[in-house]
Design a protein around this motif. Structure first.
Motif, PDB file in Angstrom:
ATOM      1  N   ALA A 215       0.817  -1.215   0.000  1.00  0.00           N
ATOM      2  CA  ALA A 215       0.000   0.000   0.000  1.00  0.00           C
ATOM      3  C   ALA A 215       0.851   1.266   0.000  1.00  0.00           C
ATOM      4  O   ALA A 215       0.512   2.255  -0.659  1.00  0.00           O
ATOM      5  CB  ALA A 215      -0.923  -0.014   1.220  1.00  0.00           C
ATOM      6  N   ALA A 216       1.973   1.222   0.724  1.00  0.00           N
ATOM      7  CA  ALA A 216       2.818   2.413   0.863  1.00  0.00           C
ATOM      8  C   ALA A 216       3.411   2.860  -0.463  1.00  0.00           C
ATOM      9  O   ALA A 216       3.734   4.040  -0.643  1.00  0.00           O
ATOM     10  CB  ALA A 216       3.928   2.141   1.878  1.00  0.00           C
ATOM     11  N   ARG A 217       3.564   1.911  -1.411  1.00  0.00           N
ATOM     12  CA  ARG A 217       4.114   2.284  -2.718  1.00  0.00           C
ATOM     13  C   ARG A 217       3.160   3.171  -3.506  1.00  0.00           C
ATOM     14  O   ARG A 217       3.575   3.874  -4.424  1.00  0.00           O
ATOM     15  CB  ARG A 217       4.416   1.020  -3.523  1.00  0.00           C
ATOM     16  N   LYS A 218       1.882   3.119  -3.149  1.00  0.00           N
ATOM     17  CA  LYS A 218       0.874   3.851  -3.917  1.00  0.00           C
ATOM     18  C   LYS A 218       0.208   4.965  -3.113  1.00  0.00           C
ATOM     19  O   LYS A 218      -0.623   5.697  -3.652  1.00  0.00           O
ATOM     20  CB  LYS A 218      -0.216   2.886  -4.387  1.00  0.00           C
ATOM     21  N   ALA A 219       0.551   5.074  -1.835  1.00  0.00           N
ATOM     22  CA  ALA A 219      -0.183   6.004  -0.968  1.00  0.00           C
ATOM     23  C   ALA A 219       0.759   6.935  -0.228  1.00  0.00           C
ATOM     24  O   ALA A 219       1.961   6.675  -0.089  1.00  0.00           O
ATOM     25  CB  ALA A 219      -1.020   5.211   0.039  1.00  0.00           C
ATOM     26  N   ASP A 220       0.182   8.019   0.255  1.00  0.00           N
ATOM     27  CA  ASP A 220       0.930   9.006   1.039  1.00  0.00           C
ATOM     28  C   ASP A 220       0.831   8.723   2.530  1.00  0.00           C
ATOM     29  O   ASP A 220       1.732   9.045   3.297  1.00  0.00           O
ATOM     30  CB  ASP A 220       0.392  10.406   0.736  1.00  0.00           C
ATOM     31  N   TYR A 221      -0.302   8.158   2.930  1.00  0.00           N
ATOM     32  CA  TYR A 221      -0.494   7.738   4.317  1.00  0.00           C
ATOM     33  C   TYR A 221      -0.967   6.291   4.322  1.00  0.00           C
ATOM     34  O   TYR A 221      -1.702   5.866   3.431  1.00  0.00           O
ATOM     35  CB  TYR A 221      -1.575   8.574   5.019  1.00  0.00           C
ATOM     36  N   VAL A 222      -0.581   5.559   5.364  1.00  0.00           N
ATOM     37  CA  VAL A 222      -1.104   4.213   5.591  1.00  0.00           C
ATOM     38  C   VAL A 222      -1.777   4.194   6.956  1.00  0.00           C
ATOM     39  O   VAL A 222      -1.132   4.477   7.976  1.00  0.00           O
ATOM     40  CB  VAL A 222      -0.001   3.147   5.531  1.00  0.00           C
ATOM     41  N   VAL A 223      -3.058   3.874   6.957  1.00  0.00           N
ATOM     42  CA  VAL A 223      -3.838   3.813   8.189  1.00  0.00           C
ATOM     43  C   VAL A 223      -4.323   2.377   8.383  1.00  0.00           C
ATOM     44  O   VAL A 223      -4.930   1.794   7.479  1.00  0.00           O
ATOM     45  CB  VAL A 223      -5.047   4.771   8.128  1.00  0.00           C
ATOM     46  N   ALA A 224      -4.030   1.798   9.532  1.00  0.00           N
ATOM     47  CA  ALA A 224      -4.550   0.473   9.863  1.00  0.00           C
ATOM     48  C   ALA A 224      -5.966   0.626  10.393  1.00  0.00           C
ATOM     49  O   ALA A 224      -6.215   1.428  11.299  1.00  0.00           O
ATOM     50  CB  ALA A 224      -3.669  -0.199  10.900  1.00  0.00           C
ATOM     51  N   LEU A 225      -6.879  -0.114   9.808  1.00  0.00           N
ATOM     52  CA  LEU A 225      -8.263  -0.157  10.282  1.00  0.00           C
ATOM     53  C   LEU A 225      -8.452  -1.557  10.854  1.00  0.00           C
ATOM     54  O   LEU A 225      -8.690  -2.520  10.128  1.00  0.00           O
ATOM     55  CB  LEU A 225      -9.243   0.116   9.132  1.00  0.00           C
ATOM     56  N   GLY A 226      -8.301  -1.663  12.165  1.00  0.00           N
ATOM     57  CA  GLY A 226      -8.254  -2.973  12.786  1.00  0.00           C
ATOM     58  C   GLY A 226      -9.363  -3.221  13.775  1.00  0.00           C
ATOM     59  O   GLY A 226      -9.950  -2.294  14.338  1.00  0.00           O
ATOM     60  N   HIS A 227      -9.655  -4.496  13.966  1.00  0.00           N
ATOM     61  CA  HIS A 227     -10.565  -4.915  15.029  1.00  0.00           C
ATOM     62  C   HIS A 227      -9.773  -5.899  15.881  1.00  0.00           C
ATOM     63  O   HIS A 227      -9.932  -7.113  15.788  1.00  0.00           O
ATOM     64  CB  HIS A 227     -11.817  -5.564  14.437  1.00  0.00           C
ATOM     65  N   LEU A 228      -8.881  -5.357  16.709  1.00  0.00           N
ATOM     66  CA  LEU A 228      -7.947  -6.164  17.492  1.00  0.00           C
ATOM     67  C   LEU A 228      -8.077  -5.922  18.990  1.00  0.00           C
ATOM     68  O   LEU A 228      -8.066  -6.853  19.781  1.00  0.00           O
ATOM     69  CB  LEU A 228      -6.505  -5.899  17.056  1.00  0.00           C
ATOM     70  N   GLY A 229      -8.175  -4.645  19.386  1.00  0.00           N
ATOM     71  CA  GLY A 229      -8.318  -4.321  20.791  1.00  0.00           C
ATOM     72  C   GLY A 229      -7.012  -4.360  21.559  1.00  0.00           C
ATOM     73  O   GLY A 229      -5.942  -4.694  21.015  1.00  0.00           O
ATOM     74  N   VAL A 230      -7.097  -4.028  22.849  1.00  0.00           N
ATOM     75  CA  VAL A 230      -5.905  -3.946  23.694  1.00  0.00           C
ATOM     76  C   VAL A 230      -6.036  -4.787  24.963  1.00  0.00           C
ATOM     77  O   VAL A 230      -5.220  -4.672  25.874  1.00  0.00           O
ATOM     78  CB  VAL A 230      -5.608  -2.477  24.070  1.00  0.00           C
ATOM     79  N   ASP A 231      -7.072  -5.637  25.049  1.00  0.00           N
ATOM     80  CA  ASP A 231      -7.251  -6.466  26.237  1.00  0.00           C
ATOM     81  C   ASP A 231      -6.125  -7.495  26.365  1.00  0.00           C
ATOM     82  O   ASP A 231      -5.629  -8.015  25.368  1.00  0.00           O
ATOM     83  CB  ASP A 231      -8.587  -7.219  26.183  1.00  0.00           C
ATOM     84  N   ALA A 232      -5.780  -7.812  27.613  1.00  0.00           N
ATOM     85  CA  ALA A 232      -4.744  -8.823  27.861  1.00  0.00           C
ATOM     86  C   ALA A 232      -5.126 -10.164  27.251  1.00  0.00           C
ATOM     87  O   ALA A 232      -4.259 -10.924  26.805  1.00  0.00           O
ATOM     88  CB  ALA A 232      -4.517  -8.970  29.366  1.00  0.00           C
ATOM     89  N   SER A 233      -6.429 -10.446  27.217  1.00  0.00           N
ATOM     90  CA  SER A 233      -6.883 -11.729  26.672  1.00  0.00           C
ATOM     91  C   SER A 233      -6.650 -11.843  25.169  1.00  0.00           C
ATOM     92  O   SER A 233      -6.763 -12.930  24.609  1.00  0.00           O
ATOM     93  CB  SER A 233      -8.372 -11.934  26.979  1.00  0.00           C
ATOM     94  N   SER A 234      -6.332 -10.718  24.502  1.00  0.00           N
ATOM     95  CA  SER A 234      -6.097 -10.738  23.056  1.00  0.00           C
ATOM     96  C   SER A 234      -4.622 -10.806  22.687  1.00  0.00           C
ATOM     97  O   SER A 234      -4.269 -10.790  21.507  1.00  0.00           O
ATOM     98  CB  SER A 234      -6.732  -9.498  22.396  1.00  0.00           C
ATOM     99  N   ILE A 235      -3.729 -10.866  23.684  1.00  0.00           N
ATOM    100  CA  ILE A 235      -2.301 -11.054  23.387  1.00  0.00           C
ATOM    101  C   ILE A 235      -2.134 -12.388  22.656  1.00  0.00           C
ATOM    102  O   ILE A 235      -2.738 -13.382  23.041  1.00  0.00           O
ATOM    103  CB  ILE A 235      -1.475 -11.074  24.703  1.00  0.00           C
ATOM    104  N   PRO A 236      -1.375 -12.500  21.577  1.00  0.00           N
ATOM    105  CA  PRO A 236      -0.438 -11.539  20.985  1.00  0.00           C
ATOM    106  C   PRO A 236      -1.010 -10.820  19.757  1.00  0.00           C
ATOM    107  O   PRO A 236      -0.256 -10.471  18.856  1.00  0.00           O
ATOM    108  CB  PRO A 236       0.709 -12.452  20.576  1.00  0.00           C
ATOM    109  N   TRP A 237      -2.333 -10.638  19.744  1.00  0.00           N
ATOM    110  CA  TRP A 237      -2.987 -10.098  18.551  1.00  0.00           C
ATOM    111  C   TRP A 237      -3.499  -8.678  18.768  1.00  0.00           C
ATOM    112  O   TRP A 237      -4.294  -8.193  17.971  1.00  0.00           O
ATOM    113  CB  TRP A 237      -4.147 -10.999  18.143  1.00  0.00           C
ATOM    114  N   ARG A 238      -3.090  -8.039  19.826  1.00  0.00           N
ATOM    115  CA  ARG A 238      -3.573  -6.684  20.095  1.00  0.00           C
ATOM    116  C   ARG A 238      -3.024  -5.701  19.062  1.00  0.00           C
ATOM    117  O   ARG A 238      -2.001  -5.948  18.418  1.00  0.00           O
ATOM    118  CB  ARG A 238      -3.151  -6.234  21.486  1.00  0.00           C
ATOM    119  N   SER A 239      -3.701  -4.582  18.941  1.00  0.00           N
ATOM    120  CA  SER A 239      -3.206  -3.531  18.046  1.00  0.00           C
ATOM    121  C   SER A 239      -1.797  -3.102  18.458  1.00  0.00           C
ATOM    122  O   SER A 239      -0.928  -2.853  17.607  1.00  0.00           O
ATOM    123  CB  SER A 239      -4.155  -2.330  18.071  1.00  0.00           C
ATOM    124  N   GLU A 240      -1.541  -3.048  19.762  1.00  0.00           N
ATOM    125  CA  GLU A 240      -0.219  -2.652  20.238  1.00  0.00           C
ATOM    126  C   GLU A 240       0.849  -3.678  19.833  1.00  0.00           C
ATOM    127  O   GLU A 240       1.984  -3.309  19.518  1.00  0.00           O
ATOM    128  CB  GLU A 240      -0.247  -2.504  21.766  1.00  0.00           C
TER     129      GLU A 240
END
Length: 582
Positions: A215-240
């Motif tokens: 995407a970066a080759r064609k765009a000026d900004y890259v924005v992640a649109l995610g449904h991941l969350g930051v809960d401990a139960s979602s490790i290692p898939w959190r947005s962080e």
């Protein structure tokens, strides 16, 4: 000759400069960009009328905000970070079709799948793609046979002179938070679809990085649109986690954990700051991300008066149709039955401790099989993640109960060993003291203790399905109510018990309860969860009000005939069936 060469060289340099300038111009520039976003709306289409929340935000406000920003000359995109077709009766009545119509009318530009987009099954989720006037993006949602993406991994929007690439990222939690069987063939043996990251978290990071690079080759900004969350139960898939293991993302718009996060900066794997934001849930706020070159910021709009009349009319017409069928009063209650903290801090009690709502729903399943079906049900279980809303004090309607139990799950009765029950309680208690867990177990005919000072030793596979626990256990002193003696007896891990609950948990391994895989059914389908809960409310003794409606209380409960059975609906924290040491 020298002059001719110099002229040719000068002409060549000029031509190269012109080509370079043209190429740069074609890539746009990092100018001002405004992104309006929502996440985890869960079909709360009218908060003011629905549950008395302070926020009265709706799709009409989102439409008006986008129009106002465009009128100001802003370069605007409107996106959603998932969980938009399920949550209240207004979504469940037509499996989210009207919610998609509302978003089409508002003018959404794109969205990502949330885990609850799959609650009505894979066929319905794929229909949403066709119904939506906006594309859905997800870089890690693929066909199992060849790893080809089900939808576009990213989408580039031209906003003014800038091109913005939105990279969609789904949570691998979707398998357990929806149902693994939705991703399988009809026999439930072979996965037809998969979410990269389940088998190995590196697959998630690699998928994101590969898509960001493209995407970066064609765009000026890259924005992640995610449904991941930051809960401990979602490790290692959190947005962080994703941010920390990738680079090239300018901002990350998140969902899933229902976290109010106005603006947070997280370092990527090159030490650069990435903006991370999330509105919370249920239209508590509308998010606004602003990008201008290397400058990036976000804020949450919690009050916005202008509203689009056409969108409001579309929503209100649908609500009227649903309310006509669901607004029938079935009972009264002098106190709220609480899914959330009664002090208004948005803490989801049902995911971390006992609550009177958890007691009420598990009692409803227990009551149904013992009093209606005439079967000997010894225990009932209800996972906290399935209880989505409070029942406010006052008149109780079908709609109110449906909002608590919006998924349309069927209730079943199965045979479980004491060991399976004990393991399930331990699995549900693994995050107590650390954060939310949709698998936290409420119970009827059962009481137990949790020692949260003991670190959890629960083991799970890459799909977050239970695989075992070598010990120690946090759960102890599990006791079962004996209807014959009216006493409490220790759970026997070698004994088989008749256990009621949702097929989502007991038969489909929902929320990761793989210890139930292959259980023997006593009755596969007893009815839809909210209907059984509504019928339970109707079974309470009638009060003395003018309408002579059943009145929910511990004394008027049909289970009150069980001596020494633990009942206390009047207290938000319930009857004391689950004791937690912190």
């Amino acid at each position: 000759m020298k002059k001719i060469f110099n002229f040719a060289r000068t002409a060549t340099i000029a031509l190269l400069a012109l080509c370079l300038a043209t190429a740069l111009a074609s890539c746009g520039q990092r100018g001002d960009v405004t992104i309006v976003y929502t996440n985890d709306v869960h079909t709360y289409v009218d908060n003011a009328k629905k549950d008395g929340r302070k926020s009265a935000l709706s799709y009409g406000n989102v439409a008006a905000l986008k129009q106002d920003l465009l009128a100001q000359g802003k370069n605007v995109a409107l996106v959603d970070a998932g969980d938009f077709i399920q949550g209240t009766v207004y979504g469940a009545m037509d499996e989210g079709a009207s919610a998609v119509k509302f978003m089409n009318a508002v003018g959404y530009d794109l969205a990502v799948f949330g885990n609850h987009e799959f609650d009505y099954g894979m066929e319905r989720a794929l229909d949403v793609i066709k119904e939506a006037a906006f594309p859905l993006v997800a870089c890690n949602f693929v066909h199992a046979k060849d790893n080809k993406p089900v939808v576009a991994p990213y989408k580039i929007l031209r906003l003014g002179k800038s091109r913005v690439a939105f990279v969609g990222i789904m949570t691998p939690d979707t398998y357990s938070k929806s149902s693994p069987k939705h991703f399988m063939d009809k026999d439930g043996k072979t996965f037809l679809y998969k979410i990269l990251g389940c088998d190995d978290e590196e697959d998630l990071y690699e998928s994101v990085q590969k898509t960001v690079d493209q995407a970066a080759r064609k765009a000026d900004y890259v924005v992640a649109l995610g449904h991941l969350g930051v809960d401990a139960s979602s490790i290692p898939w959190r947005s962080e986690d994703v941010i920390a293991r990738t680079h090239g993302i300018d901002a990350f718009i998140d969902g899933h954990s229902h976290t109010v996060m106005e603006q947070k900066f997280v370092k990527n794997d090159k030490g650069q700051d990435v903006l991370l934001t999330q509105t919370g849930c249920y239209f508590g706020a509308i998010g606004l991300v602003e990008l201008n070159g290397d400058q990036k910021s976000s804020r949450l709009i919690k009050d916005y008066k202008p509203s689009d009349e056409k969108v409001d009319s579309l929503v209100s017409d649908w609500m009227a149709q649903v309310d006509k069928h669901m607004g029938t009063k079935i009972a009264t209650c002098d106190f709220p039955l609480c899914a959330n903290s009664p002090v208004g801090n948005h803490e989801r009690l049902v995911r971390k401790q006992e609550s009177n709502l958890g007691d009420f729903v598990s009692d409803a399943f227990y009551w149904h099989f013992n009093f209606v079906e005439g079967l000997d049900c010894e225990i009932a279980l209800a996972n906290g993640g399935g209880l989505r809303s409070d029942i406010p004090a006052g008149d109780v309607t079908y709609s109110a109960v449906k909002t608590v139990l919006p998924f349309g799950n069927d209730v079943c009765l199965v045979e479980l060993t004491g060991r399976q029950i004990f393991d399930a309680l331990e699995f549900g208690a693994r995050f107590v003291g650390l954060g939310d867990n949709g698998g936290f177990m409420h119970a009827a005919g059962l009481r137990y203790k949790i020692d949260a000072t003991i670190p959890s030793a629960v083991q799970a596979n890459s799909e977050k399905l239970w695989t075992g626990n070598p010990g120690p256990y946090r759960v102890s002193d599990v006791q079962v109510y004996d209807k014959k003696s009216a006493g409490w007896v220790p759970l026997d891990i070698e004994t088989t018990y008749a256990v009621a609950g949702l097929s989502f948990t007991l038969r489909e391994m929902g929320d990761g309860f793989a210890m139930f895989d292959g259980v023997k059914a006593i009755k596969n389908y007893a009815g839809e969860d909210f209907i059984i809960a509504a019928n339970y409310a109707k079974a309470f003794a009638k009060g003395t009000d003018a309408n002579a409606l059943p009145k929910i209380s511990s004394q008027s409960c049909p289970l009150a005939s069980y001596k020494n059975y633990l009942l206390n609906y009047e207290k938000p924290e319930g009857a004391g069936r689950i004791e937690i040491k912190k």
